[in-house]
Scaffold this active site. Structure first.
Site, short mmCIF file in Angstrom:
data_model
loop_
_atom_site.label_atom_id
_atom_site.label_comp_id
_atom_site.label_asym_id
_atom_site.label_seq_id
_atom_site.Cartn_x
_atom_site.Cartn_y
_atom_site.Cartn_z
N THR A 72 0.84 -1.20 0.00
CA THR A 72 0.00 0.00 0.00
C THR A 72 0.87 1.25 0.00
O THR A 72 0.66 2.18 -0.79
CB THR A 72 -0.93 -0.01 1.24
OG1 THR A 72 -1.74 -1.18 1.18
CG2 THR A 72 -1.81 1.22 1.29
N ASN A 151 -5.08 -9.23 -8.27
CA ASN A 151 -5.13 -10.02 -7.04
C ASN A 151 -6.36 -10.91 -6.93
O ASN A 151 -6.34 -11.91 -6.24
CB ASN A 151 -5.04 -9.10 -5.82
CG ASN A 151 -5.94 -7.91 -5.91
OD1 ASN A 151 -5.87 -7.12 -6.85
ND2 ASN A 151 -6.82 -7.76 -4.94
N GLY A 200 6.13 -7.66 1.33
CA GLY A 200 6.79 -8.81 1.97
C GLY A 200 5.87 -9.98 2.25
O GLY A 200 6.23 -11.13 2.03
N CYS A 325 -9.60 -6.97 0.99
CA CYS A 325 -10.05 -5.70 1.53
C CYS A 325 -11.56 -5.55 1.40
O CYS A 325 -12.17 -4.78 2.09
CB CYS A 325 -9.35 -4.56 0.81
SG CYS A 325 -7.62 -4.89 0.63
#
Ligand code: PLP
Length: 386
Positions: A72, A151, A200, A325
């Site tokens: 983000t 995604n 990560g 999300c």
């Protein structure tokens, strides 16, 4: 109950090798990398080793890698940083309608600051067409931002073609590579990228760490001011354990990526056949072949995706519907809407994302459990035929 995790696009576990590499940096090697004494020098050295490893994963130079707090922040820094620094050149940005909110919400903010944004449509299979990018370019276009792989539906975009257009027109090209770095080869030079976002926790590293590749010479300004860390682009005391973890995760991904991508593709295709072969009125969202080795996104008529997730969870399978999300909202996924599904079709979606822990026997179990769960929900459903 045996729990099977099939939600690797949302997050991945920290690999044991990554955890081992990180541990000393919490309580033994705890120096602040800005300090001049030996504690600081140890931390600085560890950061620079990690920077080289992240650079090697994407064929960048170490000096082109800036550590951030995750995908983000990397998206925010790339878009806002490039837009603000180049505002005298122009205020037009091109992106797609099915980017992650970390890009779309930044675009909304930039619109309030008098930038204009073109949101390109995507095809039914979830591809951004390079010709559409070319057609959207204006004299005041300063940035093109197209995600590497989506995604939700896993479609891999034709970044190479889009990159060449951007380079030819001398427009900066950013990609959100959060779903691809460490999963499929990413070569920033071959793709003509000026900026690339990495996270990560999507590649078996820890949460709360990420990186932004910025090609040498790109004009970008910092959006977080402070002590001038990370070459002045991203102030804030470095998260040394996180950075070390991301470096080790990048290293590990580079070593294992080719074999793992082959293995996951075989598992993915076998689950796809099992589900589509056994369940009537089901389909695959996204591109049939140009998709991530780990990603399947199914549509089922007459069911609610949320109910399916809960039923699968009760049987030990963790999957999702829509993106991480948006999975708590009942709004139709903006990605599935962008590829042209009706809201009712979006609601019956199931995303499975495979990863290192998944084995062939998980696939057999998942295929059978999805079939039984869809049948059960359809028997109870008020949405369609009984
Ligand atoms: N971009 C994409 C494509 C993602 O899938 C995600 C996370 O789901 C992000 C950005 C945000 O990354 P992070 O969770 O590291 O902030």
């Amino acid at each position: 109950m045996n729990r099977i995790y099939m939600d690797h696009a949302v997050t991945t576990p920290v690999a044991p090798e990554v955890l081992q590499a990180m541990l000393p940096y919490f309580s033994n090697l705890y120096g602040n990398a800005s300090s001049l004494h030996s504690f600081g020098l140890e931390a600085r050295a560890a950061i620079e080793v990690a920077r080289s490893k992240v650079a090697a994963l994407i064929n960048a130079e170490p000096s082109e890698i800036y550590f951030t707090s995750g995908g983000t922040e990397s998206d925010n820094l790339a878009l806002k940083g490039i837009a603000l620094k180049n505002r005298k050149k122009g205020r037009h940005i091109i992106t797609s309608s099915f980017e992650h909110p970390a890009v779309l919400e930044v675009c909304k903010t930039l619109t309030r600051l008098d930038y204009s944004v073109t949101y390109l449509p995507v095809t039914r299979e979830g591809l951004v067409e390079p010709d559409a990018v070319r057609a959207a370019i204006r004299p005041d276009t300063i940035l093109i931002s197209i995600m590497h792989a989506n995604n939700e539906i896993g479609t891999i975009q034709p970044l190479h073609e889009i990159g060449q257009i951007a380079r030819e027109k001398m427009i900066y090209f950013h990609s959100d590579g959060v779903q691809t770095a460490g999963k499929i080869p990413v070569d920033v030079k071959a793709l003509c990228l000026d900026a690339l976002s990495i996270s990560g926790h999507k590649l078996y590293g820890p949460k709360g760490i990420g990186a932004l590749f910025v090609r040498k010479g790109v004009k970008i300004e910092s959006i977080q001011q402070g002590g001038g860390h990370e070459g002045g682009l991203r102030s804030g005391t470095e998260n040394v354990p996180g950075i070390v973890g991301l470096g080790r995760a990048a290293d590990l991904a580079k070593e294992t990526m080719t074999d793992e991508a082959k293995r996951l593709t075989a598992l993915r295709d076998s689950l796809k056949e099992a589900v589509l072969g056994r369940i009537d009125e089901s389909w695959l969202n996204g591109h049939p072949s140009q998709r991530l080795p780990s990603n399947l996104n199914f549509g089922f008529k007459y069911i609610e995706g949320e109910s399916l997730i809960l039923l699968l969870d009760a049987r030990g399978i963790a999957a999702s519907t829509g993106s991480a999300c948006s999975s708590k909202k009942l709004a139709a996924s903006h990605v599935l809407t962008a590829i042209g599904l009706a809201p009712v079709e979006c609601h019956g979606s199931l995303r499975i994302t495979l990863g290192r822990s998944n084995k062939l026997e998980d696939i057999d179990f998942a295929g059978q459990t999805i079939e039984e769960s869809v049948s059960r929900l359809r028997e109870m459903s008020a949405l369609g035929p009984r």
